[in-house]
Design a protein around this motif. Structure first.
Motif, PDB file in Angstrom:
ATOM      1  N   PHE A  74     -21.163 -55.374  -4.539  1.00  0.00           N
ATOM      2  CA  PHE A  74     -22.622 -55.783  -4.653  1.00  0.00           C
ATOM      3  C   PHE A  74     -23.590 -54.754  -4.611  1.00  0.00           C
ATOM      4  O   PHE A  74     -24.497 -54.973  -3.825  1.00  0.00           O
ATOM      5  N   SER A  75     -23.619 -53.702  -5.334  1.00  0.00           N
ATOM      6  CA  SER A  75     -24.090 -52.509  -5.258  1.00  0.00           C
ATOM      7  C   SER A  75     -25.479 -52.661  -5.672  1.00  0.00           C
ATOM      8  O   SER A  75     -26.498 -51.930  -5.411  1.00  0.00           O
ATOM      9  N   GLY A  76     -25.921 -53.445  -6.676  1.00  0.00           N
ATOM     10  CA  GLY A  76     -27.059 -53.566  -6.985  1.00  0.00           C
ATOM     11  C   GLY A  76     -27.454 -52.230  -7.598  1.00  0.00           C
ATOM     12  O   GLY A  76     -27.083 -51.567  -8.341  1.00  0.00           O
ATOM     13  N   GLY A 125     -21.008 -54.317   1.895  1.00  0.00           N
ATOM     14  CA  GLY A 125     -21.344 -55.199   0.692  1.00  0.00           C
ATOM     15  C   GLY A 125     -22.431 -56.023   1.045  1.00  0.00           C
ATOM     16  O   GLY A 125     -22.688 -56.821   2.182  1.00  0.00           O
ATOM     17  N   GLY A 126     -23.688 -56.010   0.436  1.00  0.00           N
ATOM     18  CA  GLY A 126     -24.814 -56.901   0.548  1.00  0.00           C
ATOM     19  C   GLY A 126     -24.492 -58.061  -0.293  1.00  0.00           C
ATOM     20  O   GLY A 126     -25.141 -58.228  -1.486  1.00  0.00           O
ATOM     21  N   LEU A 160     -16.540 -63.680   0.997  1.00  0.00           N
ATOM     22  CA  LEU A 160     -14.693 -63.674   0.989  1.00  0.00           C
ATOM     23  C   LEU A 160     -14.107 -62.692   0.305  1.00  0.00           C
ATOM     24  O   LEU A 160     -13.234 -62.160   0.487  1.00  0.00           O
ATOM     25  N   GLU A 161     -14.850 -62.203  -0.654  1.00  0.00           N
ATOM     26  CA  GLU A 161     -14.542 -61.179  -1.834  1.00  0.00           C
ATOM     27  C   GLU A 161     -14.492 -59.931  -0.916  1.00  0.00           C
ATOM     28  O   GLU A 161     -13.377 -58.861  -1.079  1.00  0.00           O
ATOM     29  N   VAL A 162     -15.148 -59.650  -0.115  1.00  0.00           N
ATOM     30  CA  VAL A 162     -15.392 -58.349   0.750  1.00  0.00           C
ATOM     31  C   VAL A 162     -14.317 -58.543   1.690  1.00  0.00           C
ATOM     32  O   VAL A 162     -13.833 -57.538   1.745  1.00  0.00           O
ATOM     33  N   LYS A 178     -12.259 -48.183   8.536  1.00  0.00           N
ATOM     34  CA  LYS A 178     -12.833 -47.957   9.945  1.00  0.00           C
ATOM     35  C   LYS A 178     -13.932 -48.926  10.355  1.00  0.00           C
ATOM     36  O   LYS A 178     -13.951 -49.292  11.464  1.00  0.00           O
ATOM     37  N   VAL A 179     -14.732 -48.835   9.411  1.00  0.00           N
ATOM     38  CA  VAL A 179     -16.284 -49.488   9.379  1.00  0.00           C
ATOM     39  C   VAL A 179     -16.532 -50.236   8.310  1.00  0.00           C
ATOM     40  O   VAL A 179     -16.065 -50.225   7.117  1.00  0.00           O
ATOM     41  N   VAL A 180     -17.204 -51.458   8.348  1.00  0.00           N
ATOM     42  CA  VAL A 180     -17.643 -52.658   7.573  1.00  0.00           C
ATOM     43  C   VAL A 180     -19.064 -52.714   8.045  1.00  0.00           C
ATOM     44  O   VAL A 180     -19.584 -52.826   8.955  1.00  0.00           O
ATOM     45  N   VAL A 181     -19.975 -52.822   6.744  1.00  0.00           N
ATOM     46  CA  VAL A 181     -21.256 -53.079   6.953  1.00  0.00           C
ATOM     47  C   VAL A 181     -21.718 -54.085   5.888  1.00  0.00           C
ATOM     48  O   VAL A 181     -21.174 -54.020   4.735  1.00  0.00           O
TER      49      VAL A 181
END
Length: 363
Positions: free
Chosen positions: A32-34, A91-92, A116-118, A128-131
């Motif tokens: 969802f990068s926009g 993912g925004g 849910l797709e993220v 390691k990291v999710v934002v």
């Protein structure tokens, strides 16, 4: 923890090609990068975007022109196995279903379940990291069974793949160098085996005078996109001429209001005292710039001229650097992709805090 330092606002950095000293090993998948507001901030913090995806053509066009390659397609049809490995997944996911300005259908709207797709990508790649990022309405949105959606997201992150330590917080963008009182929910999840409990950065040293409307939109006359202004509707043109700097529809003579607004003015308590057509003054910090850019419901009016802010001016208020040039034939689409974006300066501060805490832990 220490305050995270930010690059100067509206800098002229080379957006897509950061210097080598800023590069980290944090290869990042962006969903969802926009137009790339979140990615741009993370790049400035040293992240390396290895895959980006969106479905909105104007956003994709601008991402490619300013940042780099991006995959165009429906996220539900991504071949996850073909994606590169990554240390970070961001993912925004679409925020309109949870927005106070939207219809608030939440999980009854198909877009409300796209988080849910993220999670599918996280489960496959074990970053390691999710934002994750969304509007403040996410915190109050409920599932059909009455439980809170935010609690569901936290639970699923805690139990997806290797499991994640999850923290989330409602942040005000102006606390982090963005000239806009824009509230956003930021979710940061760190893989449990890293044994890091993420701490959100403290607000930056507050310089109110550097974040005002007057400061944000000064010296823009010769910049790209400054001449692009989305014309107001005939009704709005009639109303705004009565609104002084710092005022709103409450300054408009009753007889000049359309019938719908007269009914609201007649019973302000019933309608919770809305403040339509807010025109922020040059000494104030602007309110939220929305994707719809409607003068009735967002702070989109120029403080002294009877018009919307220009494309460059709203980009400034969203903290996009002047080196980001908005392309495409539709001016309205430019307002939309800017309003939908994560402010790059907010993303940068979050990214720097992640880098700082990973390095401190030896990663």
């Amino acid at each position: 923890m220490q305050n995270v330092q930010s690059l100067s606002l509206f800098d002229e950095a080379d957006i897509g090609n950061n210097s080598d000293e800023l590069k980290t090993s944090l290869n990042t998948i962006s969903l969802f990068s926009g137009a790339g507001g979140l990615d741009l901030g993370l790049i400035q913090a040293g992240f390396n975007i290895v895959f980006a995806n969106d479905i909105l053509k104007p956003a994709i066009e601008n991402y490619r022109f300013n940042i780099g390659e991006i995959h165009e397609g429906d996220i539900t049809k991504l071949d996850i196995d073909s994606l590169p490995n990554a240390d970070v997944v961001v993912g925004g996911f679409p925020c309109q279903p949870f927005s106070n300005a939207g219809n608030r259908l939440g999980t009854e709207d198909d877009r409300g379940n796209l988080y849910l797709e993220v999670l599918k990508v996280i489960d496959a790649k074990h970053p390691k990291v999710v934002v994750m990022e969304n509007v403040r309405g996410l915190l109050s949105m409920k599932n059909k069974d009455g439980s809170k959606l935010i609690d569901t997201i936290v639970y699923l992150l805690e139990n997806t793949g290797p499991g994640y330590q999850v923290n989330y917080q409602l942040l005000k963008s102006s606390d982090y160098g963005v000239p806009q009182n824009r509230f956003r929910v930021i979710i940061v999840a760190i893989r449990k085996d890293l044994e890091i409990e993420y701490q959100f950065p403290e607000p930056l040293p507050y310089q109110y005078d550097k974040l005002t409307v007057g400061e944000a939109i000064k010296d823009v006359d010769n910049l790209p996109n400054q001449e692009e202004v989305w014309e107001l509707s005939p009704q709005s043109k009639k109303i705004v001429k009565f609104i002084p700097e710092g005022g709103s529809w409450k300054n408009v003579p009753y007889d000049e209001l359309p019938d719908r607004m007269k009914r609201i003015r007649d019973n302000m308590k019933r309608y919770h005292s809305p403040n339509f057509y807010r025109r922020f003054a040059r000494h104030e910090i602007n309110g939220t710039i929305t994707a719809a850019a409607t003068p009735e419901n967002s702070g989109i009016l120029h403080p002294t001229e009877d018009r919307r802010y220009s494309v460059r001016e709203i980009a400034r208020i969203q903290s996009f650097p002047d080196s980001y040039i908005f392309v495409g034939d539709s001016i309205a689409s430019k307002y939309k992709i800017i309003g939908n974006a994560v402010p790059p300066k907010l993303a940068e501060v979050i990214g720097q805090s992640i880098v700082e805490q990973l390095k401190k832990a030896g990663y």
